[in-house]
Design an enzyme around this catalytic site. Structure first.
Site, PDB file in Angstrom:
ATOM      1  N   LYS A  17       2.283  -3.194   7.455  1.00 37.72           N
ATOM      2  CA  LYS A  17       2.531  -3.382   5.816  1.00 37.72           C
ATOM      3  C   LYS A  17       4.038  -2.969   5.676  1.00 37.72           C
ATOM      4  O   LYS A  17       4.475  -3.603   4.893  1.00 37.72           O
ATOM      5  CB  LYS A  17       1.379  -2.595   4.967  1.00 37.72           C
ATOM      6  CG  LYS A  17      -0.134  -3.047   4.951  1.00 37.72           C
ATOM      7  CD  LYS A  17      -0.126  -4.552   4.474  1.00 37.72           C
ATOM      8  CE  LYS A  17       0.022  -4.572   3.132  1.00 37.72           C
ATOM      9  NZ  LYS A  17      -0.304  -5.940   2.707  1.00 37.72           N
ATOM     10  N   TYR A  72      -1.950  -0.409  11.013  1.00 38.95           N
ATOM     11  CA  TYR A  72      -1.918  -1.163   9.800  1.00 38.95           C
ATOM     12  C   TYR A  72      -0.949  -0.854   8.736  1.00 38.95           C
ATOM     13  O   TYR A  72      -0.088  -1.605   8.507  1.00 38.95           O
ATOM     14  CB  TYR A  72      -3.548  -0.721   8.906  1.00 38.95           C
ATOM     15  CG  TYR A  72      -3.249  -0.891   7.520  1.00 38.95           C
ATOM     16  CD1 TYR A  72      -3.381  -2.400   7.130  1.00 38.95           C
ATOM     17  CD2 TYR A  72      -3.374  -0.040   6.554  1.00 38.95           C
ATOM     18  CE1 TYR A  72      -3.405  -2.567   5.642  1.00 38.95           C
ATOM     19  CE2 TYR A  72      -3.187  -0.271   5.273  1.00 38.95           C
ATOM     20  CZ  TYR A  72      -3.298  -1.733   4.783  1.00 38.95           C
ATOM     21  OH  TYR A  72      -3.234  -1.894   3.412  1.00 38.95           O
ATOM     22  N   THR A  85       0.691  -1.053  -0.042  1.00 34.71           N
ATOM     23  CA  THR A  85      -0.123  -0.019   0.021  1.00 34.71           C
ATOM     24  C   THR A  85       0.799   1.237  -0.026  1.00 34.71           C
ATOM     25  O   THR A  85       2.012   1.254   0.417  1.00 34.71           O
ATOM     26  CB  THR A  85      -0.991  -0.121   1.460  1.00 34.71           C
ATOM     27  OG1 THR A  85      -1.625   1.282   1.380  1.00 34.71           O
ATOM     28  CG2 THR A  85      -0.204  -0.112   2.482  1.00 34.71           C
ATOM     29  N   ASP A  86       0.240   2.214  -0.575  1.00 29.16           N
ATOM     30  CA  ASP A  86       0.931   3.729  -0.456  1.00 29.16           C
ATOM     31  C   ASP A  86       0.875   4.214   1.201  1.00 29.16           C
ATOM     32  O   ASP A  86       1.824   5.075   1.111  1.00 29.16           O
ATOM     33  CB  ASP A  86       0.237   4.648  -1.327  1.00 29.16           C
ATOM     34  CG  ASP A  86      -1.121   4.767  -0.841  1.00 29.16           C
ATOM     35  OD1 ASP A  86      -1.988   4.213  -0.110  1.00 29.16           O
ATOM     36  OD2 ASP A  86      -1.773   5.852  -1.872  1.00 29.16           O
ATOM     37  N   GLU A  87       0.260   3.680   1.949  1.00 26.55           N
ATOM     38  CA  GLU A  87       0.095   4.243   3.413  1.00 26.55           C
ATOM     39  C   GLU A  87       1.439   3.999   4.010  1.00 26.55           C
ATOM     40  O   GLU A  87       1.640   4.505   5.034  1.00 26.55           O
ATOM     41  CB  GLU A  87      -0.856   3.458   4.146  1.00 26.55           C
ATOM     42  CG  GLU A  87      -2.372   3.769   3.389  1.00 26.55           C
ATOM     43  CD  GLU A  87      -3.465   3.524   4.503  1.00 26.55           C
ATOM     44  OE1 GLU A  87      -3.254   3.505   5.711  1.00 26.55           O
ATOM     45  OE2 GLU A  87      -4.653   3.605   4.013  1.00 26.55           O
TER      46      GLU A  87
HETATM   47  P1  NAD Z   1      -9.693  -7.247   2.251  1.00 25.57           P
HETATM   48  O1  NAD Z   1      -9.693  -7.110   3.655  1.00 25.57           O
HETATM   49  O2  NAD Z   1     -10.750  -6.969   1.500  1.00 25.57           O
HETATM   50  O3  NAD Z   1      -9.102  -8.971   1.937  1.00 25.57           O
HETATM   51  C1  NAD Z   1      -7.978  -9.453   2.659  1.00 25.57           C
HETATM   52  C2  NAD Z   1      -8.209 -11.014   2.521  1.00 25.57           C
HETATM   53  O4  NAD Z   1      -7.192 -11.686   3.227  1.00 25.57           O
HETATM   54  C3  NAD Z   1      -9.640 -11.652   3.009  1.00 25.57           C
HETATM   55  O5  NAD Z   1     -10.124 -12.570   2.149  1.00 25.57           O
HETATM   56  C4  NAD Z   1      -9.299 -12.438   4.240  1.00 25.57           C
HETATM   57  O6  NAD Z   1      -9.877 -13.412   4.810  1.00 25.57           O
HETATM   58  C5  NAD Z   1      -7.927 -12.780   4.127  1.00 25.57           C
HETATM   59  N1  NAD Z   1      -6.805 -13.072   4.995  1.00 25.57           N
HETATM   60  C6  NAD Z   1      -6.887 -12.199   6.076  1.00 25.57           C
HETATM   61  N2  NAD Z   1      -5.820 -12.916   7.151  1.00 25.57           N
HETATM   62  C7  NAD Z   1      -5.521 -13.978   6.376  1.00 25.57           C
HETATM   63  C8  NAD Z   1      -4.401 -14.858   6.626  1.00 25.57           C
HETATM   64  N3  NAD Z   1      -3.766 -15.036   7.921  1.00 25.57           N
HETATM   65  N4  NAD Z   1      -4.283 -15.920   5.776  1.00 25.57           N
HETATM   66  C9  NAD Z   1      -4.850 -16.215   4.661  1.00 25.57           C
HETATM   67  N5  NAD Z   1      -5.749 -15.271   4.420  1.00 25.57           N
HETATM   68  C10 NAD Z   1      -6.128 -14.282   5.176  1.00 25.57           C
HETATM   69  O7  NAD Z   1      -8.252  -6.571   1.591  1.00 25.57           O
HETATM   70  P2  NAD Z   1      -8.153  -5.941   0.312  1.00 25.57           P
HETATM   71  O8  NAD Z   1      -8.563  -4.494   0.443  1.00 25.57           O
HETATM   72  O9  NAD Z   1      -8.667  -6.835  -0.901  1.00 25.57           O
HETATM   73  O10 NAD Z   1      -6.750  -5.620   0.093  1.00 25.57           O
HETATM   74  C11 NAD Z   1      -5.592  -6.935  -0.356  1.00 25.57           C
HETATM   75  C12 NAD Z   1      -4.385  -6.454  -0.071  1.00 25.57           C
HETATM   76  O11 NAD Z   1      -4.015  -5.318  -0.814  1.00 25.57           O
HETATM   77  C13 NAD Z   1      -3.797  -6.228   1.122  1.00 25.57           C
HETATM   78  O12 NAD Z   1      -2.541  -6.630   1.486  1.00 25.57           O
HETATM   79  C14 NAD Z   1      -3.727  -4.685   1.233  1.00 25.57           C
HETATM   80  O13 NAD Z   1      -2.862  -4.326   2.261  1.00 25.57           O
HETATM   81  C15 NAD Z   1      -3.475  -4.145  -0.025  1.00 25.57           C
HETATM   82  N6  NAD Z   1      -4.074  -2.919  -0.407  1.00 25.57           N
HETATM   83  C16 NAD Z   1      -5.201  -2.781  -0.410  1.00 25.57           C
HETATM   84  C17 NAD Z   1      -5.791  -1.358  -0.805  1.00 25.57           C
HETATM   85  C18 NAD Z   1      -7.112  -1.036  -0.929  1.00 25.57           C
HETATM   86  O14 NAD Z   1      -7.359   0.122  -1.315  1.00 25.57           O
HETATM   87  N7  NAD Z   1      -7.959  -1.941  -0.481  1.00 25.57           N
HETATM   88  C19 NAD Z   1      -4.925  -0.542  -1.491  1.00 25.57           C
HETATM   89  C20 NAD Z   1      -3.370  -1.008  -1.713  1.00 25.57           C
HETATM   90  C21 NAD Z   1      -3.167  -2.055  -0.998  1.00 25.57           C
HETATM   91  O1  DAU Z   2      -4.216   3.952   0.590  1.00 22.49           O
HETATM   92  C1  DAU Z   2      -4.480   2.512   0.314  1.00 22.49           C
HETATM   93  C2  DAU Z   2      -5.252   1.935   1.650  1.00 22.49           C
HETATM   94  O2  DAU Z   2      -6.758   2.403   1.136  1.00 22.49           O
HETATM   95  C3  DAU Z   2      -5.299   0.591   1.699  1.00 22.49           C
HETATM   96  O3  DAU Z   2      -3.838   0.015   1.966  1.00 22.49           O
HETATM   97  C4  DAU Z   2      -6.231   0.301   2.853  1.00 22.49           C
HETATM   98  O4  DAU Z   2      -6.330  -1.258   2.937  1.00 22.49           O
HETATM   99  C5  DAU Z   2      -7.621   0.794   2.482  1.00 22.49           C
HETATM  100  O5  DAU Z   2      -8.499   0.152   3.535  1.00 22.49           O
HETATM  101  C6  DAU Z   2      -7.589   2.147   2.216  1.00 22.49           C
HETATM  102  O6  DAU Z   2      -7.432   2.903   3.347  1.00 22.49           O
HETATM  103  P1  DAU Z   2      -7.782   4.174   3.936  1.00 22.49           P
HETATM  104  O7  DAU Z   2      -7.833   4.240   5.312  1.00 22.49           O
HETATM  105  O8  DAU Z   2      -7.585   5.255   3.127  1.00 22.49           O
HETATM  106  O9  DAU Z   2      -9.565   3.820   3.382  1.00 22.49           O
HETATM  107  P2  DAU Z   2     -11.013   3.942   3.927  1.00 22.49           P
HETATM  108  O10 DAU Z   2     -11.960   3.679   2.975  1.00 22.49           O
HETATM  109  O11 DAU Z   2     -11.145   3.470   5.465  1.00 22.49           O
HETATM  110  O12 DAU Z   2     -11.121   5.555   4.193  1.00 22.49           O
HETATM  111  C7  DAU Z   2     -10.705   6.336   3.264  1.00 22.49           C
HETATM  112  C8  DAU Z   2     -11.042   7.939   3.660  1.00 22.49           C
HETATM  113  O13 DAU Z   2     -12.359   8.233   4.211  1.00 22.49           O
HETATM  114  C9  DAU Z   2     -10.115   8.241   4.770  1.00 22.49           C
HETATM  115  O14 DAU Z   2      -9.457   9.450   4.910  1.00 22.49           O
HETATM  116  C10 DAU Z   2     -11.015   7.925   6.228  1.00 22.49           C
HETATM  117  C11 DAU Z   2     -12.180   8.457   5.471  1.00 22.49           C
HETATM  118  N1  DAU Z   2     -13.410   7.887   6.010  1.00 22.49           N
HETATM  119  C12 DAU Z   2     -13.609   6.458   6.153  1.00 22.49           C
HETATM  120  C13 DAU Z   2     -14.686   5.982   6.703  1.00 22.49           C
HETATM  121  C14 DAU Z   2     -14.908   4.353   6.839  1.00 22.49           C
HETATM  122  C15 DAU Z   2     -14.558   8.685   6.540  1.00 22.49           C
HETATM  123  O15 DAU Z   2     -14.372   9.831   6.452  1.00 22.49           O
HETATM  124  N2  DAU Z   2     -15.638   8.100   6.912  1.00 22.49           N
HETATM  125  C16 DAU Z   2     -15.893   6.643   7.136  1.00 22.49           C
HETATM  126  O16 DAU Z   2     -16.665   6.195   7.770  1.00 22.49           O
END
Ligand code: NAD
Ligand code: DAU
Length: 361
Positions: free
Chosen positions: A165, A161, A135-137
């Site tokens: 990562k 988190y 992730t970019d975080e």
């Molecule tokens: P998600 O939470 O929707 O899915 C995570 C999956 O991993 C789930 O199916 C869960 O059951 C599985 N899991 C959790 N713990 C596990 C374990 N110990 N063993 C096997 N499986 C396990 O997450 P996502 O949003 O699909 O993100 C996927 C990946 O991409 C993560 O590594 C996250 O850090 C990264 N990522 C997410 C975003 C985003 O915006 N969602 C952006 C950048 C990177």
């Molecule tokens: O940047 C990549 C990341 O993006 C991934 O690594 C994470 O797995 C993914 O969850 C996401 O993280 P964020 O914290 O940016 O996503 P989230 O959807 O939780 O929140 C997006 C923005 O919106 C953040 O600034 C918080 C805000 N927010 C979120 C929720 C859930 C609100 O204002 N209200 C809310 O109820």
């Protein structure tokens, strides 16, 4: 070794989109290892449940015995690691699972893969890849006028988190540097699209709007995220897997920086047209400002020049086209939403927002 790959976390949001595309495009067999936490949902994979090129395995990336068995049975040419605890708010409430899966789990996975890779023939060792999805975080927070994150930006994670990562990224880097494991790492910005669990901003807002619930904006809503449609992220991962330079890191982003409040208002206006409220008012009226997230990062922005210039990847969707596809998907999949919003998810959301003075469930 054949063209089978192991994907971890393939029942979650991005993993499921990746697995669906891989199998539907006929790219080979996917062994999908997922623990099915609250975020893992087999309903995401219903389209390929009977496809012989999708093998689902219920298990933990921290289970070394299971990993060894899967690797020796399936002889994959690549492992793509999506498995993680992914929600920042949950990491603030309870960081332990994040350390367990994101750090310790990734360590066990790397150890198992290192042992498997070490036993391959010279040619198969050369061709094998371990791709870590990150992730970019990990880069921390940007000020308004700071340049976007490049691959050489200093790591400065701010939440449990992002720290977990970052730790996993460092382990991956070390396994390449020390043991020569052929790793690739992608650091991506915020994804959105189908199968996104409605605890994250975009699906939460769509769900709450339609359910007549408040649309909670943390703080002032001026925080900025860089949004990428999930299928574009999956295409980027496929491209890095195919042509990425071993040991390298690729930043992936959509060049779509938006303040949260703007994203929420865009969703409201789109829903006003596609699914107008019965009382004729706008969904904007449901917006509620709530207590801010602890340690809330102000701005993320990805400089995706490297992956564009070296690997020729660019996002296909604009924010406007991607968000329209997303809203349409949620409107057409209300049953999916109803199923996920029952059980564990509902209890957690109720507790989280009750602490912020809102009744959401
Ligand atoms: P998600 O939470 O929707 O899915 C995570 C999956 O991993 C789930 O199916 C869960 O059951 C599985 N899991 C959790 N713990 C596990 C374990 N110990 N063993 C096997 N499986 C396990 O997450 P996502 O949003 O699909 O993100 C996927 C990946 O991409 C993560 O590594 C996250 O850090 C990264 N990522 C997410 C975003 C985003 O915006 N969602 C952006 C950048 C990177
Ligand atoms: O940047 C990549 C990341 O993006 C991934 O690594 C994470 O797995 C993914 O969850 C996401 O993280 P964020 O914290 O940016 O996503 P989230 O959807 O939780 O929140 C997006 C923005 O919106 C953040 O600034 C918080 C805000 N927010 C979120 C929720 C859930 C609100 O204002 N209200 C809310 O109820």
């Amino acid at each position: 070794m054949n063209n089978t790959i192991i994907v971890t976390g393939g029942a979650g949001f991005i993993g499921a989109n990746f697995v669906l595309a891989w199998v539907k495009q006929g790219l080979g067999t996917v062994v999908n290892l997922d623990k099915l936490t609250y975020a893992g949902n087999l309903e995401n994979l219903v389209e390929i449940q009977h496809n012989p090129h999708h093998v689902f395995v219920h298990g933990d990336i921290g289970d070394r015995t299971l990993l060894d068995k899967l690797l020796s049975e399936h002889r994959p040419c690549a492992v793509v690691n999506f498995a993680a605890e992914s929600h920042v708010d949950r990491s603030i409430h309870g960081p332990e699972d994040f350390i367990q899966t994101n750090v310790v789990g990734t360590f066990h996975l790397l150890e198992a893969v290192r042992a498997y890779w070490g036993g391959l023939s010279h040619e198969n060792r050369q061709n094998f890849r371990f791709l870590h999805v990150s992730t970019d975080e990990v880069y921390g927070s940007l000020g308004k006028t700071d340049a976007a994150f490049t691959e050489s930006h200093t790591y400065a994670p701010n939440s449990p988190y992002s720290a977990s990562k970052a730790a996993s990224d460092h382990l991956v880097r070390a396994y390449h540097h020390t043991y020569g494991l052929p790793t690739l790492t992608t650091n991506c910005s915020n994804n959105y699209g189908p199968h996104h669990f409605p605890e994250k901003l975009i699906p939460l807002v769509i769900h709450n709007a339609l359910a007549g619930l408040p649309l909670p904006i943390y703080g002032t809503g001026q925080q900025i995220r860089d949004w990428l449609y999930v299928e574009d992220h999956c295409a980027a991962i496929r491209r890095v897997l195919e042509a990425g330079k071993v040991g390298d890191v690729y930043n992936v982003g959509g060049w779509n920086e938006k303040p949260n409040i703007e994203v929420v208002k865009t969703l409201c206006r789109m829903l006003d047209i596609k699914k107008p409220r019965a009382d004729g008012k706008s969904y904007v009226d449901q917006i509620t400002f709530v207590e801010d997230r602890l340690g809330h990062d102000q701005r993320y922005a990805i400089d995706a020049t490297k992956i564009a210039s070296q690997l020729g990847w660019k996002p296909k969707e604009t924010f406007e086209s991607g968000i329209e596809k997303t809203v349409n998907w949620y409107l057409e999949h209300q049953e999916w939403v109803a199923n996920v919003t029952s059980g564990d998810y509902r209890h957690w959301v109720a507790k989280h927002y009750a602490e912020r003075g809102e009744e959401l469930a």
